[in-house]
Scaffold this motif. Structure first.
Motif, short mmCIF file in Angstrom:
data_model
loop_
_atom_site.label_atom_id
_atom_site.label_comp_id
_atom_site.label_asym_id
_atom_site.label_seq_id
_atom_site.Cartn_x
_atom_site.Cartn_y
_atom_site.Cartn_z
N LYS A 64 117.20 37.23 34.92
CA LYS A 64 115.78 37.49 34.72
C LYS A 64 115.26 38.29 35.91
O LYS A 64 115.59 37.99 37.06
CB LYS A 64 115.00 36.19 34.55
N SER A 65 114.43 39.28 35.63
CA SER A 65 113.95 40.22 36.63
C SER A 65 112.50 39.95 36.98
O SER A 65 111.62 40.10 36.15
CB SER A 65 114.10 41.65 36.10
N VAL A 66 112.26 39.54 38.24
CA VAL A 66 110.91 39.36 38.76
C VAL A 66 110.65 40.48 39.76
O VAL A 66 111.32 40.55 40.80
CB VAL A 66 110.73 38.00 39.43
N ILE A 67 109.72 41.36 39.46
CA ILE A 67 109.39 42.46 40.36
C ILE A 67 108.39 41.97 41.40
O ILE A 67 107.34 41.40 41.06
CB ILE A 67 108.81 43.66 39.59
N SER B 175 107.99 36.77 35.09
CA SER B 175 106.89 36.89 36.05
C SER B 175 107.09 35.95 37.23
O SER B 175 107.80 34.94 37.14
CB SER B 175 105.55 36.59 35.37
N TYR C 58 112.61 44.64 43.82
CA TYR C 58 111.84 45.79 43.34
C TYR C 58 112.82 46.95 43.14
O TYR C 58 113.89 46.98 43.74
CB TYR C 58 110.68 46.15 44.28
N GLU D 173 116.15 40.45 31.45
CA GLU D 173 114.83 40.49 30.81
C GLU D 173 113.76 40.27 31.86
O GLU D 173 114.00 39.68 32.91
CB GLU D 173 114.73 39.42 29.71
N LYS D 174 112.57 40.77 31.56
CA LYS D 174 111.46 40.65 32.50
C LYS D 174 110.99 39.20 32.58
O LYS D 174 110.99 38.46 31.60
CB LYS D 174 110.31 41.56 32.07
N HIS E 17 114.51 38.17 42.33
CA HIS E 17 113.23 38.66 42.82
C HIS E 17 113.53 39.94 43.60
O HIS E 17 114.21 39.90 44.64
CB HIS E 17 112.56 37.62 43.72
#
Length: 312
Positions: free
Chosen positions: A30-33, A226, A9, A223-224, A7
């Motif tokens: 996994k990328s959580v913005i 949510s 930015y 990868e993106k 998590h």
């Protein structure tokens, strides 16, 4: 290998430290913005209050602070190590200095008016004001370095880093260690996020060459993802079994007690939960959230204060 969810930015310096370590260890993630400023309802659902960036999620286990995240990544993927022998103690000590003294000196320099103007040049005027108010709340009670004083100190620190690179490609040897990742990210912010101020780095060409070597590590494969997916994953999982490390009681607070953990400096927002582990290196709190379910929130000992929760 468990699924790693970061998590973060894009412009977060400490997130850049972690992204590079993930790349160095070739760990997919996994990328959580998340938002740069409060409110951060999805972050708080996982942490219970802690809101600094980044956090690492593995199922229903939430790891706070890059000092602890580094240890978690090292445990998951020991090679290549970010704590290579025989300089492990030196590397940790230098990393702590970099994450604190060097970081705050750099940011005092980076956030002078020209830097702030560049950071928010494509944002509406209220964005800079909101950011300033948010960081003011996070740094309540901290001593602030003036930008002119920071510039002088920053130049001295850069010269010292340059001296460390006289006869080696990385700070303590032939390969990167935790000190490299910790010293890189404040300088990365200057170079990438406030390039109008990056001329200060040109005074130390060896540092720029080292920064190029660090940047070449990259962020690995990701990868993106949510926030909703991440919270659902926490809710569907159970925290991993705790290790059998010995309970180290420094406070006279037994396991099973309701406690509060807060940062000793920046980001004072408290996290409350049941103390289920207190080892020589970290604390673990068990929490139950309406959305995330039962989670374990983990903190390093160094830099965090533990106290008993006030009875309701």
């Amino acid at each position: 290998m468990p699924e790693l969810i970061l998590h973060h930015y894009p412009t977060s310096p400490f997130a850049e430290k972690t992204r590079l370590m993930l790349g160095y260890k070739n760990l997919p993630w996994k990328s959580v913005i998340i938002p740069m400023i409060m409110p951060k309802p999805d972050v708080v659902a996982l942490t219970g209050g802690y809101r600094k960036t980044p956090i690492l999620q593995i199922g229903a286990d939430i790891y706070c602070d890059t000092a602890l995240i580094s240890d978690v990544l090292e445990h998951l993927q020991p090679e290549p190590s970010v704590y290579p022998e025989p300089s492990k103690g030196m590397a940790r000590t230098l990393a702590h200095w970099a994450d604190n003294t060097l970081f705050w000196t750099s940011m005092a320099y980076n956030t002078q008016p020209k830097g702030i103007a560049q950071i928010f040049e494509k944002a509406p005027p209220e964005a800079a004001r909101a950011f300033g108010e948010d960081r003011k709340a996070m740094s309540f009670g901290m001593a602030r370095i003036r930008s002119a004083d920071a510039a002088a100190a920053y130049k001295s620190y850069l010269r010292r880093i340059s001296d460390m690179l006289d006869d080696r490609p990385f700070l303590l040897g032939e390969v990167p260690c935790i000190a490299d990742f910790a010293m890189y990210h404040p300088l990365w912010f200057t170079r990438v996020q406030t390039p109008v101020l990056a001329g200060i780095l040109k005074l130390t060409p060896a540092v720029l060459d080292w920064m190029d070597r660090m940047a070449a590590i990259g962020h690995g494969s990701f990868e993106k993802f949510s926030s909703a997916q991440a919270i659902a994953q926490a809710s569907a999982a159970m925290p991993a079994p705790l290790s059998d490390e010995v309970f180290q009681d420094e406070h006279g607070i037994p396991l099973g007690s309701q406690v509060v953990i807060t940062s000793e400096a920046f980001g004072p927002e408290p996290t409350e939960g049941e103390l289920v582990a207190a080892t020589r290196m970290h604390y673990t709190l068990r929490r139950v959230d309406a959305r995330a379910g039962t989670v374990h929130v983990h903190f390093p000992r160094i830099g965090y204060a533990l106290k008993a929760a006030t009875p309701a």
